[in-house]
Scaffold this motif. Structure first.
Motif, short mmCIF file in Angstrom:
data_model
loop_
_atom_site.label_atom_id
_atom_site.label_comp_id
_atom_site.label_asym_id
_atom_site.label_seq_id
_atom_site.Cartn_x
_atom_site.Cartn_y
_atom_site.Cartn_z
N PRO A 43 8.57 5.52 24.26
CA PRO A 43 9.69 5.10 23.41
C PRO A 43 9.97 6.03 22.24
O PRO A 43 11.13 6.23 21.87
CB PRO A 43 9.27 3.71 22.95
CG PRO A 43 7.78 3.68 23.09
CD PRO A 43 7.49 4.53 24.28
N ASP A 44 8.92 6.61 21.65
CA ASP A 44 9.12 7.46 20.48
C ASP A 44 9.94 8.69 20.84
O ASP A 44 10.96 9.00 20.21
CB ASP A 44 7.77 7.89 19.89
CG ASP A 44 6.83 6.73 19.66
OD1 ASP A 44 7.30 5.57 19.68
OD2 ASP A 44 5.64 6.97 19.46
N THR A 46 11.60 9.27 23.62
CA THR A 46 12.89 8.92 24.21
C THR A 46 13.91 8.67 23.11
O THR A 46 15.08 9.07 23.22
CB THR A 46 12.74 7.69 25.11
OG1 THR A 46 11.83 7.99 26.18
CG2 THR A 46 14.08 7.28 25.70
N ALA A 47 13.48 8.00 22.04
CA ALA A 47 14.39 7.79 20.90
C ALA A 47 14.78 9.12 20.26
O ALA A 47 15.92 9.29 19.83
CB ALA A 47 13.72 6.88 19.87
N GLY A 50 17.43 10.57 22.54
CA GLY A 50 18.67 9.82 22.46
C GLY A 50 19.38 10.02 21.14
O GLY A 50 20.61 10.19 21.10
N CYS A 51 18.63 9.99 20.04
CA CYS A 51 19.25 10.19 18.73
C CYS A 51 19.82 11.60 18.60
O CYS A 51 20.86 11.81 17.95
CB CYS A 51 18.24 9.90 17.63
SG CYS A 51 17.83 8.15 17.44
N THR A 185 15.04 0.83 18.99
CA THR A 185 16.19 1.71 19.18
C THR A 185 16.46 1.94 20.66
O THR A 185 17.61 1.88 21.13
CB THR A 185 15.96 3.05 18.46
OG1 THR A 185 15.74 2.81 17.07
CG2 THR A 185 17.14 3.98 18.63
N CYS A 186 15.39 2.22 21.41
CA CYS A 186 15.55 2.44 22.85
C CYS A 186 16.10 1.18 23.52
O CYS A 186 17.00 1.25 24.38
CB CYS A 186 14.22 2.83 23.48
SG CYS A 186 13.64 4.47 23.02
N GLU A 187 15.57 0.02 23.14
CA GLU A 187 16.03 -1.24 23.75
C GLU A 187 17.47 -1.51 23.37
O GLU A 187 18.28 -1.96 24.20
CB GLU A 187 15.12 -2.38 23.30
CG GLU A 187 13.70 -2.25 23.86
CD GLU A 187 12.75 -3.28 23.28
OE1 GLU A 187 13.06 -3.85 22.21
OE2 GLU A 187 11.66 -3.49 23.88
N GLN A 189 19.80 0.69 22.65
CA GLN A 189 20.70 1.66 23.26
C GLN A 189 20.63 1.65 24.79
O GLN A 189 21.42 2.32 25.45
CB GLN A 189 20.37 3.07 22.76
CG GLN A 189 20.64 3.28 21.28
CD GLN A 189 22.12 3.37 20.97
OE1 GLN A 189 22.95 3.63 21.84
NE2 GLN A 189 22.48 3.15 19.70
N TRP A 191 18.08 2.86 26.53
CA TRP A 191 17.38 4.06 27.01
C TRP A 191 16.05 3.63 27.63
O TRP A 191 15.18 3.09 26.93
CB TRP A 191 17.12 5.03 25.86
CG TRP A 191 18.35 5.55 25.19
CD1 TRP A 191 19.56 5.80 25.78
CD2 TRP A 191 18.50 5.88 23.80
NE1 TRP A 191 20.46 6.27 24.85
CE2 TRP A 191 19.83 6.32 23.63
CE3 TRP A 191 17.65 5.84 22.70
CZ2 TRP A 191 20.32 6.73 22.40
CZ3 TRP A 191 18.13 6.24 21.46
CH2 TRP A 191 19.45 6.69 21.31
N PHE A 193 12.25 3.67 28.97
CA PHE A 193 11.05 4.41 28.56
C PHE A 193 9.85 3.83 29.28
O PHE A 193 9.91 2.75 29.88
CB PHE A 193 10.85 4.33 27.04
CG PHE A 193 10.68 2.94 26.50
CD1 PHE A 193 9.43 2.32 26.47
CD2 PHE A 193 11.77 2.22 26.02
CE1 PHE A 193 9.27 1.04 25.98
CE2 PHE A 193 11.62 0.93 25.53
CZ PHE A 193 10.37 0.34 25.50
#
Length: 358
Positions: A43-44, A46-47, A50-51, A185-187, A189, A191, A193
């Motif tokens: 998740p880290d 991936t964020a 994505g960011c 953030t991933c959840e 958006q 995205w 992970f």
């Protein structure tokens, strides 16, 4: 409960906040030619990817996933990252860690291999920045690990927001952000992970300490406070390092015995505050090793803090203050105090076991 900046500990990063964190690194007008984004699929990272897509980078970016080959699912996870990277508009590379894996200190070896592969790709791509998604939680765990290992201020300073990486820059734009916010953030958006099972594997020290953090937080030792401790020690260590460099420059003397040695004014060294004197000797050791490396000799390993403290603070400095001779070996070097000087030179070769002079 909100954090000092007013955000919730599990509130997703908004586009504006993510852009504010990343634009100094990859925005228009950034000081770098381009960047490699290290994305494992967790998740880290991936964020981070994505960011970066949302903020509109002003420099070329390439996404890289290091496949350590330590888990059967790792290759498939790398391909999942490749798929998301393509949807976000990024080129993607899988970097494989090949060859035999060490039976001990596996995570340390994997970390070293990861940074080496990322740096190699950055040079190949003609960029000068590698970004990772280390978080506030990672910083807290690092400080705790180093505290357990008996580290001094330099170790307890934790991870720096930026550091040199083999001629490049390694940046950590999320170092002040809790992991929970990146998961959220991933959840938020959408995205996808993965979660690395090694993060909760009790065979690894970091995973065991990770389980302690909530208990320590109940006593007031939160991740934020551990990170604040690291920042304060990093600030103080930088000041002491500058003082030690200035002192070493003042203490260096010409060598009456010719080349191949480094000579310091022992009286001046002994008069320094011990914290500065210790760092000055450590810098002298590193400088001497660097000279040996440039001359084609294999430089010795830097001395461990405990050994350097025992020898410099416990023996060398008292000998200099009392005008007594003292000879000790540190990191492959001979430190000889006497005549108001401290001389560093290559240590004589050790006599093979069982060989005695007659």
């Amino acid at each position: 409960m909100s954090r000092p900046d007013g955000s919730s500990p599990d509130e997703p990063l908004g586009p504006a906040e993510g852009a504010a964190l990343l634009k100094p690194w990859i925005g228009r007008g950034a000081a770098y030619r381009g960047a490699v984004l290290a994305v494992s699929g967790g998740p880290d990272s991936t964020a981070l990817m994505g960011c970066a897509a949302l903020c509109g980078a002003g420099i070329p970016l390439v996404v890289a996933t290091v496949d350590h080959g330590l888990r059967p699912a790792s290759a498939a996870e790398a391909e999942e990252v490749a798929g998301l990277a393509a949807r976000l508009g990024f080129a993607h590379r899988v970097l494989a860690w090949t060859g035999p894996k060490p039976p001990a200190r596996l995570q340390e070896a994997a970390r070293a291999a990861r940074y080496r592969l990322l740096a190699d790709l950055a040079r190949e791509a003609g960029v000068d920045l590698v970004l990772t998604a280390h978080t506030l939680d990672d910083q807290a765990e690092t400080v705790l690990m180093r505290l357990c290992a008996g580290s001094g201020p330099a170790g307890l300073a934790g991870m720096a927001p930026a550091r040199a990486l083999d001629g490049l820059t390694l940046g950590r734009p999320f170092l002040g952000i809790p992991k929970a916010r990146l998961v959220a953030t991933c959840e938020d958006q959408g995205w996808p992970f993965v979660r690395d099972p090694s993060n909760i594997d009790p065979r690894f020290g970091r995973a065991r300490l990770r389980r302690l953090l909530p208990l320590l937080a109940e006593e007031g030792l939160t991740a934020e406070r551990l990170a604040r401790l690291a920042a304060r020690l990093r600030r103080d260590e930088a000041a002491l390092g500058d003082a030690a460099e200035a002192a070493l420059s003042d203490l260096r003397r010409s060598d009456p015995g010719g080349e191949g040695r480094l000579v310091l004014d022992g009286t001046g060294l002994a008069a320094l505050p011990e914290a500065v004197a210790l760092r000055s000797v450590a810098l002298a050791v590193v400088a001497f090793q660097g000279d040996a490396g440039r001359q084609g000799e294999a430089p010795a390993y830097p001395p461990r803090l405990e050994r350097l403290e025992r020898i410099v603070l416990g023996e060398i400095l008292p000998a200099l203050r009392q005008g007594l001779p003292c000879r000790r070996t540190v990191a492959g070097l001979l430190l000889a105090a006497g005549g108001g000087r401290l001389t560093l030179s290559p240590a004589p070769p050790r006599r093979p076991p069982g060989l005695h002079s007659t």
